[in-house]
Design a protein around this motif. Structure first.
Motif, PDB file in Angstrom:
ATOM      1  N   TYR A 261      -8.831 -18.951  37.490  1.00 45.22           N
ATOM      2  CA  TYR A 261      -8.986 -19.470  38.857  1.00 45.22           C
ATOM      3  C   TYR A 261      -9.443 -18.356  39.796  1.00 45.22           C
ATOM      4  CZ  TYR A 261      -7.738 -21.671  43.302  1.00 45.22           C
ATOM      5  OH  TYR A 261      -7.773 -22.180  44.581  1.00 45.22           O
ATOM      6  N   PHE A 262      -8.902 -17.146  39.622  1.00 47.61           N
ATOM      7  CA  PHE A 262      -9.336 -16.013  40.438  1.00 47.61           C
ATOM      8  C   PHE A 262     -10.825 -15.772  40.286  1.00 47.61           C
ATOM      9  CE2 PHE A 262     -10.216 -11.346  40.064  1.00 47.61           C
ATOM     10  CZ  PHE A 262     -10.361 -11.114  41.421  1.00 47.61           C
ATOM     11  N   ARG A 263     -11.335 -15.791  39.059  1.00 44.81           N
ATOM     12  CA  ARG A 263     -12.764 -15.574  38.834  1.00 44.81           C
ATOM     13  C   ARG A 263     -13.595 -16.635  39.548  1.00 44.81           C
ATOM     14  NH1 ARG A 263     -10.588 -13.454  33.964  1.00 44.81           N
ATOM     15  NH2 ARG A 263     -11.665 -11.537  33.274  1.00 44.81           N
ATOM     16  N   ARG A 264     -13.134 -17.881  39.491  1.00 44.12           N
ATOM     17  CA  ARG A 264     -13.873 -18.971  40.118  1.00 44.12           C
ATOM     18  C   ARG A 264     -13.886 -18.821  41.641  1.00 44.12           C
ATOM     19  NH1 ARG A 264     -11.639 -22.857  37.560  1.00 44.12           N
ATOM     20  NH2 ARG A 264     -10.144 -23.646  39.099  1.00 44.12           N
ATOM     21  N   VAL A 265     -12.725 -18.478  42.215  1.00 42.16           N
ATOM     22  CA  VAL A 265     -12.641 -18.300  43.670  1.00 42.16           C
ATOM     23  C   VAL A 265     -13.476 -17.106  44.111  1.00 42.16           C
ATOM     24  CG1 VAL A 265     -11.092 -17.718  45.579  1.00 42.16           C
ATOM     25  CG2 VAL A 265     -10.386 -19.402  43.876  1.00 42.16           C
ATOM     26  N   PHE A 266     -13.407 -16.009  43.373  1.00 44.78           N
ATOM     27  CA  PHE A 266     -14.169 -14.811  43.731  1.00 44.78           C
ATOM     28  C   PHE A 266     -15.664 -15.112  43.747  1.00 44.78           C
ATOM     29  CE2 PHE A 266     -16.166 -10.718  43.350  1.00 44.78           C
ATOM     30  CZ  PHE A 266     -15.324  -9.855  44.047  1.00 44.78           C
ATOM     31  N   LYS A 267     -16.142 -15.807  42.741  1.00 45.43           N
ATOM     32  CA  LYS A 267     -17.578 -16.125  42.682  1.00 45.43           C
ATOM     33  C   LYS A 267     -17.976 -17.074  43.800  1.00 45.43           C
ATOM     34  CE  LYS A 267     -21.296 -17.110  39.474  1.00 45.43           C
ATOM     35  NZ  LYS A 267     -21.676 -17.317  38.056  1.00 45.43           N
ATOM     36  N   TYR A 268     -17.072 -17.970  44.182  1.00 43.19           N
ATOM     37  CA  TYR A 268     -17.360 -18.891  45.289  1.00 43.19           C
ATOM     38  C   TYR A 268     -17.641 -18.122  46.571  1.00 43.19           C
ATOM     39  CZ  TYR A 268     -16.390 -22.207  49.070  1.00 43.19           C
ATOM     40  OH  TYR A 268     -16.466 -22.956  50.224  1.00 43.19           O
ATOM     41  N   PHE A 269     -16.866 -17.070  46.845  1.00 41.52           N
ATOM     42  CA  PHE A 269     -17.033 -16.322  48.085  1.00 41.52           C
ATOM     43  C   PHE A 269     -18.135 -15.268  48.011  1.00 41.52           C
ATOM     44  CE2 PHE A 269     -12.663 -17.838  48.900  1.00 41.52           C
ATOM     45  CZ  PHE A 269     -12.819 -18.291  50.199  1.00 41.52           C
ATOM     46  N   TYR A 270     -18.291 -14.623  46.861  1.00 41.75           N
ATOM     47  CA  TYR A 270     -19.203 -13.493  46.774  1.00 41.75           C
ATOM     48  C   TYR A 270     -20.502 -13.793  46.025  1.00 41.75           C
ATOM     49  CZ  TYR A 270     -15.926 -10.168  48.795  1.00 41.75           C
ATOM     50  OH  TYR A 270     -15.098  -9.502  49.669  1.00 41.75           O
ATOM     51  N   GLY A 271     -20.547 -14.911  45.301  1.00 43.34           N
ATOM     52  CA  GLY A 271     -21.757 -15.214  44.537  1.00 43.34           C
ATOM     53  C   GLY A 271     -21.886 -14.390  43.277  1.00 43.34           C
ATOM     54  N   LEU A 272     -20.863 -13.589  42.959  1.00 45.10           N
ATOM     55  CA  LEU A 272     -20.835 -12.754  41.762  1.00 45.10           C
ATOM     56  C   LEU A 272     -19.475 -12.888  41.101  1.00 45.10           C
ATOM     57  CD1 LEU A 272     -22.273  -9.421  43.249  1.00 45.10           C
ATOM     58  CD2 LEU A 272     -23.519 -10.987  41.756  1.00 45.10           C
ATOM     59  N   SER A 273     -19.427 -12.711  39.794  1.00 46.63           N
ATOM     60  CA  SER A 273     -18.134 -12.648  39.123  1.00 46.63           C
ATOM     61  C   SER A 273     -17.477 -11.316  39.461  1.00 46.63           C
ATOM     62  CB  SER A 273     -18.316 -12.768  37.613  1.00 46.63           C
ATOM     63  OG  SER A 273     -18.933 -11.587  37.107  1.00 46.63           O
ATOM     64  N   PRO A 274     -16.147 -11.184  39.312  1.00 42.08           N
ATOM     65  CA  PRO A 274     -15.508  -9.894  39.576  1.00 42.08           C
ATOM     66  C   PRO A 274     -16.113  -8.759  38.749  1.00 42.08           C
ATOM     67  CG  PRO A 274     -13.860 -11.614  39.375  1.00 42.08           C
ATOM     68  CD  PRO A 274     -15.157 -12.232  38.985  1.00 42.08           C
ATOM     69  N   GLY A 275     -16.454  -9.040  37.485  1.00 40.03           N
ATOM     70  CA  GLY A 275     -17.057  -8.018  36.647  1.00 40.03           C
ATOM     71  C   GLY A 275     -18.416  -7.579  37.150  1.00 40.03           C
ATOM     72  N   GLN A 276     -19.236  -8.546  37.584  1.00 42.64           N
ATOM     73  CA  GLN A 276     -20.558  -8.209  38.130  1.00 42.64           C
ATOM     74  C   GLN A 276     -20.422  -7.408  39.421  1.00 42.64           C
ATOM     75  OE1 GLN A 276     -21.935 -12.279  38.386  1.00 42.64           O
ATOM     76  NE2 GLN A 276     -23.260 -12.060  36.586  1.00 42.64           N
ATOM     77  N   PHE A 277     -19.449  -7.799  40.260  1.00 36.82           N
ATOM     78  CA  PHE A 277     -19.228  -7.079  41.513  1.00 36.82           C
ATOM     79  C   PHE A 277     -18.813  -5.636  41.233  1.00 36.82           C
ATOM     80  CE2 PHE A 277     -16.623  -5.589  45.016  1.00 36.82           C
ATOM     81  CZ  PHE A 277     -17.325  -5.997  46.138  1.00 36.82           C
ATOM     82  N   ARG A 278     -17.888  -5.435  40.300  1.00 41.00           N
ATOM     83  CA  ARG A 278     -17.437  -4.075  39.969  1.00 41.00           C
ATOM     84  C   ARG A 278     -18.594  -3.244  39.424  1.00 41.00           C
ATOM     85  NH1 ARG A 278     -12.035  -3.215  36.709  1.00 41.00           N
ATOM     86  NH2 ARG A 278     -11.267  -2.524  38.759  1.00 41.00           N
TER      87      ARG A 278
END
Length: 296
Positions: A261-278
């Protein structure tokens, strides 16, 4: 800025500044910039040396010309237009601001949100548009925050600039609608890692759940849960770029029961997965303070 904007009261406030980087930028043409949906993730002081700028915010427009000095807080969504005469030149110092009322202070200041900075308006500080501020901003540029001794020099200058700016910082405008839900906003910003029910938030405002939900979405443009999740993923973005914790550890630390769920919410706000953002922030050390919308 409107005359109704009041000054920020820092009494009984615990806060800390974390210097990220400073830079001098030049442009030879007009430029248009906009912040990402969640703001810049960094606050900044900006000194305009050449050209002119107009910031378009919810609180009104802020204009400036050569020699003007600005405070641009984190969490403010704005659009800006920069025009050269014929060139644009400005100096920025970008930093993270952590602050809360002392009675809500916790030993780990990184575990609190930044409600104080998000209450400060984007503004031109006319009283500081002078040679002293130009000298201070220029003095930031030679230092590298990755060198411990130089980071201390950066911080000392940054706190000096902040101390000079403090008497002039103004709050954002508030409407009667915001006053009605402010107890819940303040609570959520200080307790966003807790999965409290909506009924608790509504009770703090002495409103029914349906009335509270309606007012909250009307003013904040998010539901209470969306706003809470937004604060969580903003915190996660900092942890992803500044720590080596796993995505699962970060998800758990900020209050999500499921990393999926965290991954889904993060991508909703940032347009990137947490891994891609890092990966992006690790490769690119300097995190932009704004995104270029277009250049002419």
């Amino acid at each position: 800025m409107p005359d109704s904007v009041t000054y920020v009261d820092f009494k009984e406030v615990q806060f800390r500044l974390e210097c990220q980087y400073s830079q001098k930028l030049f442009f030879s043409k007009s430029h248009h910039f906009t912040t990402p949906p969640l703001g810049k993730e960094l606050s900044s002081f900006c000194l305009l040396k050449q050209g002119s700028v107009t910031f378009f915010t919810e609180d009104g427009n802020v204009e400036g010309t050569a020699g003007d000095f600005f405070y641009v807080p984190d969490g403010i969504h704005y659009r800006s237009e920069w025009k050269g005469n014929p060139e644009i030149e400005f100096i920025n110092i970008h930093f993270r601001f952590a602050g809360t009322r002392l009675e809500k202070y916790t030993p780990d200041i990184n575990q609190i949100s930044r409600p104080l900075d998000q209450q400060i308006a984007l503004q031109r500080i006319d009283a500081l548009c002078d040679f002293k501020m130009t000298e201070l901003m220029e003095s930031l540029l030679p230092y590298d925050r990755n060198v411990p001794t130089e980071q201390l020099m950066l911080l000392s200058i940054l706190y000096r600039i902040f101390s000079l700016s403090y008497p002039y910082l103004k709050k954002r405008r508030k409407t009667r609608r915001l006053d009605a839900i402010e107890p819940a906003i303040t609570y959520i910003e200080s307790n966003y890692m807790r999965s409290d029910p909506i009924s608790l938030y509504a009770g703090l405002c002495h409103l029914s759940e349906s009335r509270f939900h309606h007012l909250f979405r009307e003013y904040m443009k998010w539901s209470p849960v969306e706003y809470r999740n937004m604060l969580r993923v903003r915190r996660a973005s900092y942890m992803l770029s500044e720590s080596t914790q796993s995505i699962e550890e970060i998800s758990n630390a900020i209050g999500f029961e499921s990393s999926i769920y965290f991954r889904r919410v993060f991508k909703y706000f940032y347009g990137l997965s947490p891994g891609q953002f890092r990966k992006r922030t690790k490769v690119q050390f300097v995190i932009p303070s704004f995104q270029e919308a277009n250049a002419t």
